[in-house]
Design a protein around this motif. Structure first.
Motif, PDB file in Angstrom:
ATOM      1  N   GLU A 388       0.801  -0.940  -0.018  1.00 29.91           N
ATOM      2  CA  GLU A 388      -0.113   0.090   0.176  1.00 29.91           C
ATOM      3  C   GLU A 388       0.742   1.307   0.368  1.00 29.91           C
ATOM      4  O   GLU A 388       0.487   2.014  -0.537  1.00 29.91           O
ATOM      5  N   GLN A 389       2.100   1.433   0.434  1.00 30.84           N
ATOM      6  CA  GLN A 389       2.878   2.219   0.970  1.00 30.84           C
ATOM      7  C   GLN A 389       3.754   2.665  -0.302  1.00 30.84           C
ATOM      8  O   GLN A 389       3.632   3.756  -1.249  1.00 30.84           O
ATOM      9  N   GLY A 390       4.136   1.483  -1.120  1.00 25.53           N
ATOM     10  CA  GLY A 390       4.528   1.850  -2.303  1.00 25.53           C
ATOM     11  C   GLY A 390       3.264   1.824  -3.025  1.00 25.53           C
ATOM     12  O   GLY A 390       3.754   3.359  -4.189  1.00 25.53           O
ATOM     13  N   ARG A 391       2.305   1.985  -3.299  1.00 21.71           N
ATOM     14  CA  ARG A 391       1.401   1.928  -4.056  1.00 21.71           C
ATOM     15  C   ARG A 391       0.826   3.659  -4.290  1.00 21.71           C
ATOM     16  O   ARG A 391       0.421   4.015  -5.219  1.00 21.71           O
ATOM     17  N   ASP A 392       1.207   4.558  -2.731  1.00 18.42           N
ATOM     18  CA  ASP A 392       0.478   5.362  -2.682  1.00 18.42           C
ATOM     19  C   ASP A 392       1.631   6.776  -3.693  1.00 18.42           C
ATOM     20  O   ASP A 392       1.212   7.503  -3.828  1.00 18.42           O
ATOM     21  N   VAL A 393       2.918   5.995  -3.152  1.00 17.65           N
ATOM     22  CA  VAL A 393       3.792   6.517  -4.014  1.00 17.65           C
ATOM     23  C   VAL A 393       3.784   6.351  -5.367  1.00 17.65           C
ATOM     24  O   VAL A 393       4.023   7.932  -6.212  1.00 17.65           O
ATOM     25  N   PHE A 394       3.277   5.597  -6.401  1.00 16.38           N
ATOM     26  CA  PHE A 394       3.210   5.676  -7.933  1.00 16.38           C
ATOM     27  C   PHE A 394       1.678   6.223  -7.514  1.00 16.38           C
ATOM     28  O   PHE A 394       2.478   6.828  -8.477  1.00 16.38           O
ATOM     29  N   GLU A 395       1.068   6.363  -7.043  1.00  9.84           N
ATOM     30  CA  GLU A 395      -0.028   7.199  -7.325  1.00  9.84           C
ATOM     31  C   GLU A 395       0.162   8.564  -7.825  1.00  9.84           C
ATOM     32  O   GLU A 395      -0.588   8.984  -8.502  1.00  9.84           O
ATOM     33  N   ARG A 396       0.569   8.980  -6.863  1.00  2.91           N
ATOM     34  CA  ARG A 396       1.202   9.951  -6.685  1.00  2.91           C
ATOM     35  C   ARG A 396       1.344  10.336  -7.894  1.00  2.91           C
ATOM     36  O   ARG A 396       1.760  12.124  -7.989  1.00  2.91           O
ATOM     37  N   LEU A 397       2.707  10.176  -8.154  1.00  4.71           N
ATOM     38  CA  LEU A 397       3.591  10.391  -9.253  1.00  4.71           C
ATOM     39  C   LEU A 397       3.814   9.632 -10.683  1.00  4.71           C
ATOM     40  O   LEU A 397       4.514  10.307 -11.793  1.00  4.71           O
ATOM     41  N   LEU A 398       3.120   8.593 -11.011  1.00  2.00           N
ATOM     42  CA  LEU A 398       3.077   8.172 -12.541  1.00  2.00           C
ATOM     43  C   LEU A 398       1.765   9.254 -12.710  1.00  2.00           C
ATOM     44  O   LEU A 398       1.144   9.631 -12.539  1.00  2.00           O
ATOM     45  N   ILE A 399       2.786   9.795 -13.659  1.00  2.00           N
ATOM     46  CA  ILE A 399       1.052  10.729 -14.851  1.00  2.00           C
ATOM     47  C   ILE A 399       0.361   9.890 -15.635  1.00  2.00           C
ATOM     48  O   ILE A 399      -0.961  10.002 -16.001  1.00  2.00           O
ATOM     49  N   SER A 401      -1.459   7.432 -13.803  1.00  2.00           N
ATOM     50  CA  SER A 401      -1.398   6.114 -12.478  1.00  2.00           C
ATOM     51  C   SER A 401      -3.282   6.091 -12.955  1.00  2.00           C
ATOM     52  O   SER A 401      -3.705   7.539 -12.909  1.00  2.00           O
ATOM     53  N   ASP A 402      -3.423   5.422 -12.389  1.00  2.00           N
ATOM     54  CA  ASP A 402      -4.581   4.396 -12.589  1.00  2.00           C
ATOM     55  C   ASP A 402      -5.414   3.585 -11.011  1.00  2.00           C
ATOM     56  O   ASP A 402      -4.358   2.728 -11.050  1.00  2.00           O
ATOM     57  N   TRP A 403      -6.227   4.182 -10.356  1.00  2.00           N
ATOM     58  CA  TRP A 403      -6.928   3.529  -9.094  1.00  2.00           C
ATOM     59  C   TRP A 403      -6.873   2.004  -9.395  1.00  2.00           C
ATOM     60  O   TRP A 403      -6.329   1.576  -8.508  1.00  2.00           O
ATOM     61  N   ALA A 404      -7.580   1.587 -10.304  1.00  2.00           N
ATOM     62  CA  ALA A 404      -7.705   0.149 -10.732  1.00  2.00           C
ATOM     63  C   ALA A 404      -6.547  -1.121 -10.928  1.00  2.00           C
ATOM     64  O   ALA A 404      -5.888  -2.004 -10.228  1.00  2.00           O
ATOM     65  N   ILE A 405      -5.953   0.160 -11.738  1.00  3.02           N
ATOM     66  CA  ILE A 405      -4.468  -0.928 -12.064  1.00  3.02           C
ATOM     67  C   ILE A 405      -2.971  -0.608 -11.770  1.00  3.02           C
ATOM     68  O   ILE A 405      -2.728  -1.668 -11.245  1.00  3.02           O
ATOM     69  N   ASN A 406      -3.404   0.438 -11.218  1.00  4.33           N
ATOM     70  CA  ASN A 406      -2.315   0.661  -9.908  1.00  4.33           C
ATOM     71  C   ASN A 406      -2.142  -0.581  -9.200  1.00  4.33           C
ATOM     72  O   ASN A 406      -1.360  -1.138  -8.535  1.00  4.33           O
ATOM     73  N   ASN A 407      -3.492  -0.598  -8.281  1.00  5.27           N
ATOM     74  CA  ASN A 407      -3.428  -0.902  -7.050  1.00  5.27           C
ATOM     75  C   ASN A 407      -3.841  -2.989  -7.622  1.00  5.27           C
ATOM     76  O   ASN A 407      -3.375  -3.494  -6.504  1.00  5.27           O
ATOM     77  N   GLY A 408      -4.174  -3.494  -8.639  1.00  6.43           N
ATOM     78  CA  GLY A 408      -4.168  -4.220  -9.462  1.00  6.43           C
ATOM     79  C   GLY A 408      -2.523  -4.874  -9.030  1.00  6.43           C
ATOM     80  O   GLY A 408      -1.911  -5.631  -8.682  1.00  6.43           O
ATOM     81  N   ASN A 409      -1.993  -4.338  -9.618  1.00 10.99           N
ATOM     82  CA  ASN A 409       0.054  -4.208 -10.059  1.00 10.99           C
ATOM     83  C   ASN A 409       0.085  -4.462  -9.012  1.00 10.99           C
ATOM     84  O   ASN A 409       1.108  -5.445  -8.500  1.00 10.99           O
ATOM     85  N   TRP A 410      -0.158  -3.835  -7.899  1.00 10.50           N
ATOM     86  CA  TRP A 410       0.752  -3.583  -6.797  1.00 10.50           C
ATOM     87  C   TRP A 410       0.380  -5.413  -5.955  1.00 10.50           C
ATOM     88  O   TRP A 410       1.579  -5.540  -5.671  1.00 10.50           O
ATOM     89  N   MET A 411      -0.577  -5.283  -5.365  1.00 15.43           N
ATOM     90  CA  MET A 411      -0.824  -7.023  -5.241  1.00 15.43           C
ATOM     91  C   MET A 411      -0.052  -8.086  -6.463  1.00 15.43           C
ATOM     92  O   MET A 411       0.284  -8.760  -5.642  1.00 15.43           O
ATOM     93  N   TRP A 412      -0.308  -8.097  -7.360  1.00 16.99           N
ATOM     94  CA  TRP A 412       0.418  -9.041  -7.707  1.00 16.99           C
ATOM     95  C   TRP A 412       1.238  -9.068  -8.227  1.00 16.99           C
ATOM     96  O   TRP A 412       1.822 -10.216  -7.744  1.00 16.99           O
ATOM     97  N   LEU A 413       1.753  -8.498  -7.796  1.00 18.79           N
ATOM     98  CA  LEU A 413       3.840  -7.870  -8.088  1.00 18.79           C
ATOM     99  C   LEU A 413       4.541  -8.381  -6.284  1.00 18.79           C
ATOM    100  O   LEU A 413       5.155  -8.624  -6.367  1.00 18.79           O
ATOM    101  N   SER A 414       3.510  -7.940  -5.709  1.00 23.58           N
ATOM    102  CA  SER A 414       3.766  -8.292  -3.968  1.00 23.58           C
ATOM    103  C   SER A 414       3.384  -9.638  -3.337  1.00 23.58           C
ATOM    104  O   SER A 414       3.815 -10.295  -2.431  1.00 23.58           O
ATOM    105  N   CYS A 415       2.701 -10.313  -5.058  1.00 25.56           N
ATOM    106  CA  CYS A 415       2.284 -11.903  -3.953  1.00 25.56           C
ATOM    107  C   CYS A 415       0.977 -11.349  -3.164  1.00 25.56           C
ATOM    108  O   CYS A 415       0.950 -13.041  -2.917  1.00 25.56           O
ATOM    109  N   SER A 416       0.536 -10.650  -3.207  1.00 22.97           N
ATOM    110  CA  SER A 416      -0.522 -10.439  -2.333  1.00 22.97           C
ATOM    111  C   SER A 416      -2.172 -10.753  -3.063  1.00 22.97           C
ATOM    112  O   SER A 416      -3.040 -11.752  -2.198  1.00 22.97           O
TER     113      SER A 416
END
Length: 567
Positions: A388-399, A401-416
DNA sequence: CCAGAGTTGTGCCT
DNA sequence: AGGCACAACTCTGG
C-alpha cells in the motif's frame, strides 16, 4: 475508422440511459473528469444534441487533488506530483482548444466538485447532465450524490460507460455477482472482443454555444503558477506532453510503424531503453483517449488486461487495502519509514533501483518491467514493506496512474493476490492460427510466485550491460566502469576515486544485501502463506501481529547464528 | 492423488 | 539466444 467494440459496449448497453425528454431549447452540461477528449465521447455527443439550447462544458479543479502541499516529499499536492498536475493542465488546454475550434470552450471551476456541480445546475437551469461513468470509489460516491440531486430536481442524467470497452457491471452480473479473478476467466465471461464496424464520431461541424455563466466564477485553463506551483521546482520535467492531440499523434505513429507493430511483444521490451521507450507510452493518454482502431492481438491483449483489472477492482470490496479485501493475502509487512523513504527517494544503494525511482520522480513514467523491479524490491523481494505504501508513491507520481490498475498490479507484484488461470480455449477459438501462435507466446510462462524474485543487479544488466540508463538518471555514477556500475560498492577504492564517486559518501551503500534479504523475504512469505492457508483467509489483526513477532524473532536468531563464533 | 498450468526469475551451460 | 535446473505456490481437471 473501425472501432473496437463488443456486444456489451454498444451504445444500447450504456448504463443509466434515461433518454426521457428531448426538450429542445433546454440547456445541457457536459462534466469532464477522465475522458478529456472531443472525439469518441458519448457523453459529449449526447450533451451536444441539445440543439437549440446552450451547452456548458465544465471541468472542476478539485482541491483534494490540486491543492499544493509543501509538506509532501516532492513538489505537488498530497495526492498528485507536479508532473501529474502539469499533464492534466496540458490535457485541459488541448481539450479547450478542441472545443474552441467548434465554437465552444471549456469552463474551469474550482471547489468540491459535488457542490460546484449543484450550483451550476441550478444557476444555468440545466435540464440535461452528461458525464462519463466512472468505477473508481471516489467517483462512485461523488456521482451518487450528484445523481441524487439531479433526479430530485428533474434533471436528466446521461452517464455512459466509455472509459472501458466492457461494462464492469455487466461482466460481474454475468459471473453471478462476483468479479472474475483470472484473466482467462475474464475473457471467457466478457465474450469475444470483436472488431465491430461502428463509425466514430470523429468530427463535429460545430457544438452548441456556451450560455451565459451568470454569477458563477469560471476561468480559462489555469497555468501551473496560478495553482500555486513554481515552474522551477524541478530540474528535469517529464518529456511527455498531455492532451488528446498528442495522444492521437502517438497512436498514429505507433500503429503506422508496421515493423514495430509486427514485432510487438510486451514482455520482451527493453526496460532500460529510455530514449526511445520500448512500449507505446500510450498509457498516460489512454486514461483520456480510448483506442479505436483494430489493434494487433498483442496490443489488444494489453487493452484487455486493463479491462480485466477494472472489472476486478470494481467487483472487490476494499480493493485498495490489504485488510478486509477478500482477494488479498494477509501478510505481516514491516513498518519502516526510513527504508520506505530511501526507496522512494532513490537512495537504496542499488543503482538499477535508484535510477528507476529517479526516472519516476522526474518523468512520472517508466517502463512497466522497471515498475515490476522496484515494486518487487520494496515488498516481497528485499525490504518487505507494505504494497500500500509503494502504491501511494506510484499513484502520486505516475502521470498514467490509475486507481484500478495501480492497486491490482501492486497486489500482483507483492504476491498478495493470485489471479488464477484457466485454459484460453473459448478465446482461442475465435482467432486465426497466426494470432493463436502470438497468443501462445504471449501467454506462456509462469505467473508470479514469491520465490521468483527480480534481482536488483542482474535484471537490468541483462538489458543494459553498459549501464547507460543508470548513467543518465544517476549522473553521480556516470564515470563508474561498467563492471561495477550495478554494484558500485564492490569497486576498489582506487576505481571509486577515479570515477569521482565514493560509495558511502557520494552514493549510498546498499541498504540490504540482496542475497540475504531476498532469502529472508522468501521465508517470511512462506510462513505468511501457510498461515493464510491454515486460517482459510480469515486472519485477524492478532494473528497477523503474532506472526510478525515470530518472524522478527526468527530473523534475529538467524542473524545471530550466522555471526562467526568469537572463541 | 497427481499432472499441468500460470501475462514477463535467476544462473549457468552451450 | 536458447535450454535446463533450481525452488516452489496454488489452483483446476482428471
Amino acid at each position: 475508422m473501425r472501432r473496437l467494440s463488443s456486444s456489451v459496449c454498444s451504445p444500447s448497453s450504456h448504463r443509466l440511459n434515461p433518454v426521457t425528454s428531448m426538450a429542445t431549447g433546454s440547456n445541457s452540461l457536459i462534466w469532464f473528469r477522465k475522458g478529456l477528449r472531443v472525439h469518441d465521447n458519448p457523453a459529449l455527443e449526447h450533451a451536444s444534441k441539445a440543439s437549440s439550447g446552450s451547452m456548458y462544458p465544465v471541468f472542476v479543479i478539485d482541491p483534494r487533488y490540486m491543492e499544493p502541499d509543501p509538506s509532501a516529499f516532492s513538489p505537488g499536492s498530497s495526492r498528485a506530483g507536479v508532473n501529474r498536475i502539469r499533464f492534466l493542465l496540458e490535457s485541459l488546454k488541448d481539450l479547450d482548444s478542441g472545443l474552441k475550434k467548434l465554437g465552444s470552450r471549456l469552463l474551469v471551476l474550482r471547489g468540491e466538485p459535488g457542490e460546484v456541480l449543484v450550483r451550476c445546475l441550478r444557476e444555468w437551469k440545466v435540464k440535461r447532465l452528461c458525464f462519463e461513468y466512472d468505477t473508481d470509489p471516489y467517483y462512485q460516491a461523488l456521482d451518487f450524490k450528484v445523481k441524487e440531486y439531479a433526479s430530485s430536481v428533474g434533471v436528466e442524467v446521461f452517464s455512459p460507460v466509455s472509459h472501458t470497452l466492457f461494462n464492469p457491471t455487466d461482466i460481474i452480473q454475468k459471473n453471478g455477482g462476483k468479479a472474475p479473478l483470472s484473466y482467462q476467466s475474464f475473457l471467457k465471461i466478457a465474450g469475444e472482443p470483436s472488431c465491430a464496424e461502428s463509425e466514430l464520431v470523429m468530427s463535429y461541424s460545430s457544438l452548441p454555444p456556451v450560455g451565459d455563466v451568470g454569477s458563477i466564477g469560471v476561468s480559462e485553463v489555469p497555468k501551473l503558477e496560478e495553482l500555486g506551483y513554481r515552474e522551477d521546482e524541478q530540474d528535469e520535467w517529464t518529456p511527455f506532453r498531455g492532451g488528446e492531440s498528442e495522444a492521437l499523434k502517438r497512436l498514429n505513429n505507433s500503429i503506422s510503424d508496421k515493423a514495430w507493430v509486427a514485432n510487438f511483444e510486451k514482455p520482451k521490451g527493453d526496460p532500460s531503453a529510455f530514449l526511445k521507450p520500448a512500449t507505446t507510452v500510450l498509457s498516460p493518454y489512454l486514461k483520456d483517449v480510448k483506442k479505436h482502431t483494430s489493434p494487433p492481438v498483442s496490443l489488444l491483449g494489453q487493452l484487455l488486461w486493463r479491462e480485466f483489472f477494472y472489472t476486478t477492482a470494481f467487483g472487490t470490496r476494499n480493493f485498495d487495502k490489504m485488510k478486509g479485501n477478500p482477494i488479498c493475502k494477509q501478510i505481516p509487512w514491516k513498518e519502516d519509514h526510513d527504508m520506505l523513504a530511501a526507496w522512494r527517494d532513490g537512495k537504496t544503494g542499488y543503482p538499477w533501483i535508484d535510477a528507476i525511482m529517479v526516472q519516476l520522480l522526474k518523468w512520472g513514467w517508466m517502463h512497466h518491467l522497471t515498475r515490476h523491479s522496484v515494486a518487487c524490491f520494496l515488498t516481497r523481494g528485499d525490504l518487505f514493506i507494505h504494497w500500500e505504501q509503494g502504491r501511494d508513491v506510484f499513484e502520486r507520481l505516475l502521470i498514467d496512474s490509475d486507481w484500478a490498475i495501480n492497486n491490482g498490479n501492486w497486489m500482483w507484484l507483492s504476491c498478495s493476490s493470485f489471479f488464477y488461470q484457466a485454459l484460453p480455449t473459448p478465446y482461442v477459438s475465435i482467432v486465426s492460427l497466426l494470432m493463436l501462435h502470438i497468443l501462445r507466446r504471449c501467454f506462456s510462462g509462469g505467473g508470479f510466485q514469491y520465490n521468483r524474485i527480480y534481482s536488483p543487479v542482474s535484471f537490468g544488466k541483462k538489458y543494459d550491460p553498459e549501464g547507460k540508463y543508470i548513467r543518465h538518471f544517476l549522473p553521480v555514477l556516470k564515470d563508474m566502469p561498467k563492471q561495477y556500475i550495478y554494484e558500485p560498492w564492490t569497486a576498489p577504492l582506487s576505481v571509486q576515486t577515479k570515477a569521482k564517486c565514493i560509495v558511502g559518501k557520494d552514493y549510498p551503500k546498499p541498504m540490504v544485501m540482496h542475497d540475504a534479504a531476498s532469502k529472508e523475504c522468501k521465508r517470511k512469505m512462506g510462513e505468511a502463506y501457510a498461515l493464510n492457508k491454515k486460517m482459510n483467509g480469515n486472519i485477524g489483526d492478532d494473528d497477523l501481529k503474532d506472526l510478525r513477532r515470530k518472524l522478527e524473532t526468527d530473523e534475529e536468531s538467524n542473524i545471530r547464528n550466522q555471526r562467526p563464533k568469537l572463541n
